[in-house]
Design an enzyme around this catalytic site. Structure first.
Site, PDB file in Angstrom:
ATOM      1  CD  GLU A 183       5.661   5.910  -6.753  1.00 45.89           C
ATOM      2  OE1 GLU A 183       5.185   4.817  -7.089  1.00 45.89           O
ATOM      3  OE2 GLU A 183       5.308   6.513  -5.724  1.00 45.89           O
TER       4      GLU A 183
ATOM      5  CD  GLU B  11       2.761   6.527  -3.810  1.00 42.55           C
ATOM      6  OE1 GLU B  11       3.354   6.387  -2.719  1.00 42.55           O
ATOM      7  OE2 GLU B  11       2.920   5.742  -4.759  1.00 42.55           O
TER       8      GLU B  11
ATOM      9  CG  PHE C 130      -2.238   1.562  -9.912  1.00 42.53           C
ATOM     10  CD1 PHE C 130      -3.132   0.721 -10.557  1.00 42.53           C
ATOM     11  CD2 PHE C 130      -0.881   1.383 -10.126  1.00 42.53           C
ATOM     12  CE1 PHE C 130      -2.675  -0.289 -11.398  1.00 42.53           C
ATOM     13  CE2 PHE C 130      -0.417   0.376 -10.963  1.00 42.53           C
ATOM     14  CZ  PHE C 130      -1.328  -0.462 -11.605  1.00 42.53           C
TER      15      PHE C 130
ATOM     16  CG  ASP D 267      -6.371   1.612  -6.357  1.00 41.66           C
ATOM     17  OD1 ASP D 267      -7.361   0.973  -6.036  1.00 41.66           O
ATOM     18  OD2 ASP D 267      -6.015   1.758  -7.553  1.00 41.66           O
ATOM     19  CG  PHE D 268      -0.866   4.017  -5.489  1.00 40.45           C
ATOM     20  CD1 PHE D 268      -1.522   2.894  -5.011  1.00 40.45           C
ATOM     21  CD2 PHE D 268       0.105   3.854  -6.457  1.00 40.45           C
ATOM     22  CE1 PHE D 268      -1.218   1.626  -5.505  1.00 40.45           C
ATOM     23  CE2 PHE D 268       0.416   2.597  -6.952  1.00 40.45           C
ATOM     24  CZ  PHE D 268      -0.251   1.483  -6.481  1.00 40.45           C
ATOM     25  CB  ILE D 269      -5.457   9.517  -4.500  1.00 37.29           C
ATOM     26  CG1 ILE D 269      -6.736   8.751  -4.146  1.00 37.29           C
ATOM     27  CG2 ILE D 269      -5.276   9.666  -6.000  1.00 37.29           C
ATOM     28  CD1 ILE D 269      -8.014   9.491  -4.529  1.00 37.29           C
TER      29      ILE D 269
ATOM     30  CG  HIS E 262      -2.971  -2.224  -7.800  1.00 37.78           C
ATOM     31  ND1 HIS E 262      -2.733  -2.730  -6.557  1.00 37.78           N
ATOM     32  CD2 HIS E 262      -1.804  -1.670  -8.196  1.00 37.78           C
ATOM     33  CE1 HIS E 262      -1.473  -2.513  -6.216  1.00 37.78           C
ATOM     34  NE2 HIS E 262      -0.880  -1.868  -7.198  1.00 37.78           N
TER      35      HIS E 262
END
Ligand SMILES: Cc1ncc(C[n+]2csc(CCOP(=O)(O)OP(=O)(O)O)c2C)c(N)n1
Ligand SMILES: [Mg+2]
Lengths: 329, 327
Positions: free
Chosen positions: A32, A63, A86, A88-90, A132
């Site tokens: 992104e 994602e 970030f 966190d987005f995993i 985040h």
């Protein structure tokens, strides 16, 4: 002089990607805002201009499909670098990471090759709050099939990123957001640091501090402070967390007889527990005190700087941790 | 539908409250008085105001990273909002959440959200609970154009339709997700096209026209409340500032002309002009409203400034309903 050259952590990442893209036409990037914009942290800056939109791809906010794109392209012969803005987005992409990328090779009887690099940015210290700021590396290290790196300085960043791209297994490169601007010596030519090889950041004889990413730098500051009291710290930066350089850690502890493990992640269930167990299993007779773990308290990362500054471990808490361990002799 | 002057003034007030709060937050951020990220809602006020103006106090909404406007429109308290943005103990989230997680469950505002797309499934759950309890409440999911590219949105839309839930999907299509234009990340122009795929009605409205948004919202909310199931509203709108922070011109991913064009369609001034033209209100009346609400903002900033920061012993408070176990 070329070898005196200094580069920021973020540009060391960028240069590794650039050099590998030049060397191997199968390498491409997707994520992104990484193309025209160059990534929200500037990590992919200038790469689309150089290699074109087919090789530096702006993706939708998707994602799961971003990692899936990487898995599918890797297993069919390309060498993808896919970016999750970030760490966190995993969590949004966890099926593709945990059940697909990590396991395809094994489930296919060893046949599949997945030269996939997932890059992301972790860590707190920016008042970016609970979604985040996380350090979720323990989650990834628990998954057989993945390799996980967390560089603590620009030199390691370039070498490890190069190794990740060249690696024929899925890797996760975790940049630390607070280290992006850190500058240091980075050779211009391409080089790689073997995955699974730790580094003695500072030699010492009294206590082994195992710390990675931003905490390795905090440990260096702590070591200077402790040196004033005559405590000589050896700092081990594993650099790669999976596979972990247990040999290096254990041989250090056998020498110093004391160990403190530090990470920014929540202490409970963090990688520190694994490292402490390894030390305990392999160097029990050498220990003069129990291994100490330093990590964040068992709460989400708070937003307010008034709370976050007490939440994330720092040089001060490391100094205290080391003093406690030494006092228990 | 002819909206009464009172309703129009109510929508106007909601928009002005959002505008003033956001402009104040922007000024504070510029002088480094706000920690963390700040995603301003300026330009999009008509969407939150128009939709929330169609809701009852006990209806639920879920929000996005750009969430201040939704909370203000649902009746959020300036003092507690401003304190939260500053990370103070008196804030809505006691300084634990900040801008990106601002919430007030007592107003049915189930949180701004740092994870794009994550609010929509939660709104589905609220809609389910609302029907389950049978008190006639509805839920609204606010979401951006970019968030319709994530799986969570599609799962939520499909489930809401499959279960025929009392929910409204309210899309703020501002043509960008962060720094990437919509046409690079989807092959359709109108988000509303997605509605048909799940079997719900969808409408496009001018998101700079609060009356248009409101009328569409009233219809969708009535449908939901009366058992008619989900609907989708796509409001075409625009954020006047950058994705985060307060820069608005000289951005490399969108032209200044484009910004200027949209600013000419400012939702608040458009409504004021129209009401004055229709003799529904006077300039003096509007001036008085702005002045009154500006004073509220000044009070809020003073309140937030004077409020204490949370103390470190608060870190572990609120992780669980009652703290047990791990440390
Ligand atoms: C799962 C996830 N991916 C990426 C991001 C980073 N991010 C934050 S806002 C945003 C753009 C969202 O676009 P849109 O839904 O259109 O909302 P807008 O910002 O335009 O209001 C992105 C990519 C995020 N917060 N969560
Ligand atoms: Mg958008």
């Amino acid at each position: 002089m070329a070898d005196e050259r200094k580069l920021a952590y973020v540009m060391a990442f960028n240069e590794a990607v650039k050099q590998q893209m030049e060397a191997d036409p199968n390498v491409f990037c997707a994520g992104e805002d990484i193309g025209a914009f160059g990534g929200v942290f500037g990590t992919f800056g200038g790469l689309q201009a150089r290699f074109g939109a087919d090789r530096v791809v702006d993706t939708p906010i998707s994602e799961q499909a971003i990692v899936g794109l990487g898995v599918g392209a890797a297993v069919t012969g390309l060498r993808p670098i896919v970016d999750l803005m970030f760490m966190d987005f995993i969590c949004v992409a966890l099926d593709q990471i945990v059940n697909q990328a990590a396991k395809l090779k094994y489930m296919f009887g060893g046949d599949a090759v997945l030269p996939l690099t997932i890059t992301t940015a972790g860590g707190g210290g920016l008042s970016a709050a609970a979604q985040h700021s996380q350090s979720l590396e323990a989650l990834l290290c628990h998954i057989p099939g993945l390799k996980v790196v967390m560089p603590s300085n620009p030199y390691d960043m370039k070498g490890l990123m190069t190794a990740c791209i060249q690696e024929n297994n899925p890797t996760v490169m975790i940049k630390h957001k607070r280290l992006l601007g850190m500058t240091g010596h980075v050779p211009e030519e391409s080089y790689s640091i073997p995955l699974g090889k730790g580094n003695i950041l500072r030699p010492g004889k009294d206590v082994s501090i195992v710390a990675y990413a931003r905490m390795a730098n905090e440990a260096l500051v702590a070591a200077e402070e402790l040196a004033k009291d005559g405590i000589d710290c050896e700092i081990i930066d594993p650099r790669t967390l999976q596979p972990l350089d247990t040999d290096l850690i254990v041989s250090s502890v056998k020498k110093t007889n004391h160990a403190v493990v530090v990470h920014e992640a929540v202490r409970f269930g963090g990688l520190g527990g694994e490292i402490a167990s390894q030390i305990q299993e392999l160097a029990f007779d050498y220990l003069d005190a129990p291994v100490t773990r330093i990590g964040a308290p068992f709460s989400p990362v708070p937003f307010s700087p008034a709370l976050e500054q007490h939440y994330i471990p720092n040089a001060k808490t490391i100094v205290q941790g080391v003093r406690d361990v030494m006092a228990r002799v | 539908m002819d909206l009464s002057v009172d309703v129009q003034l109510d929508l106007h007030r909601r928009m002005v409250r959002i505008r003033l709060f956001e402009e104040a937050a922007g000024r504070l951020a510029e002088s480094n008085r706000l920690p963390g990220f700040l995603h301003l809602y300026v330009g999009e006020e008509a969407v939150a105001a128009g939709v929330c103006g169609a809701l009852n106090d006990d209806d639920h909404i879920t929000s996005t990273h750009r969430g201040h406007g939704h909370l203000v429109a649902k009746g959020g308290d300036f003092n507690r909002m401003m304190a939260e943005l500053m990370g103070k103990a008196t804030g809505y989230c006691k300084g634990k959440g900040g801008s990106m997680h601002i919430s007030d469950t007592s107003l049915g505002m189930l949180g701004a959200n740092g994870i794009v797309g994550a609010g929509s499934p939660i709104a589905v759950g609220a809609a389910f609970a609302n029907r389950y309890r049978g008190r006639g409440q509805v839920a609204v999911a606010f979401f951006g154009d970019g968030s319709t590219n994530i799986g969570a949105f599609h799962e939520a839309a499909n489930m809401a339709c499959a279960l025929h839930l009392p929910i409204v999907f309210a899309c703020e299509n501002n043509e960008y997700g962060e720094f990437t234009p919509r046409d690079k990340t989807m092959a359709i122009t109108d988000i509303v096209d997605r509605a048909a795929g799940y079997g719900m009605p969808g409408v496009i409205v001018d998101g700079m026209d609060v009356i248009a948004v409101h009328e569409a919202a009233v219809e969708a909310v009535e449908r939901a409340r009366s058992g008619g199931g989900p609907s989708l509203i796509e409001a075409k709108t625009y954020r006047f500032y950058n994705h985060h922070g307060v820069q608005n011109l000289g951005l490399k991913y969108r032209s200044d002309d484009e910004v200027a064009m949209w600013k000419q369609r400012d939702p608040i001034f458009t409504l004021e002009d129209r009401m004055i033209e229709n003799k529904a209100a006077t300039r003096d009346q509007f001036d008085a409203i702005w002045a009154e609400l500006r004073a509220d903002i000044d009070t809020a900033i003073a309140f937030a400034d004077e409020s204490p920061y949370p103390t470190p012993d608060q870190i572990m408070v609120g992780v669980y309903t009652s703290m047990t176990g791990a440390q």
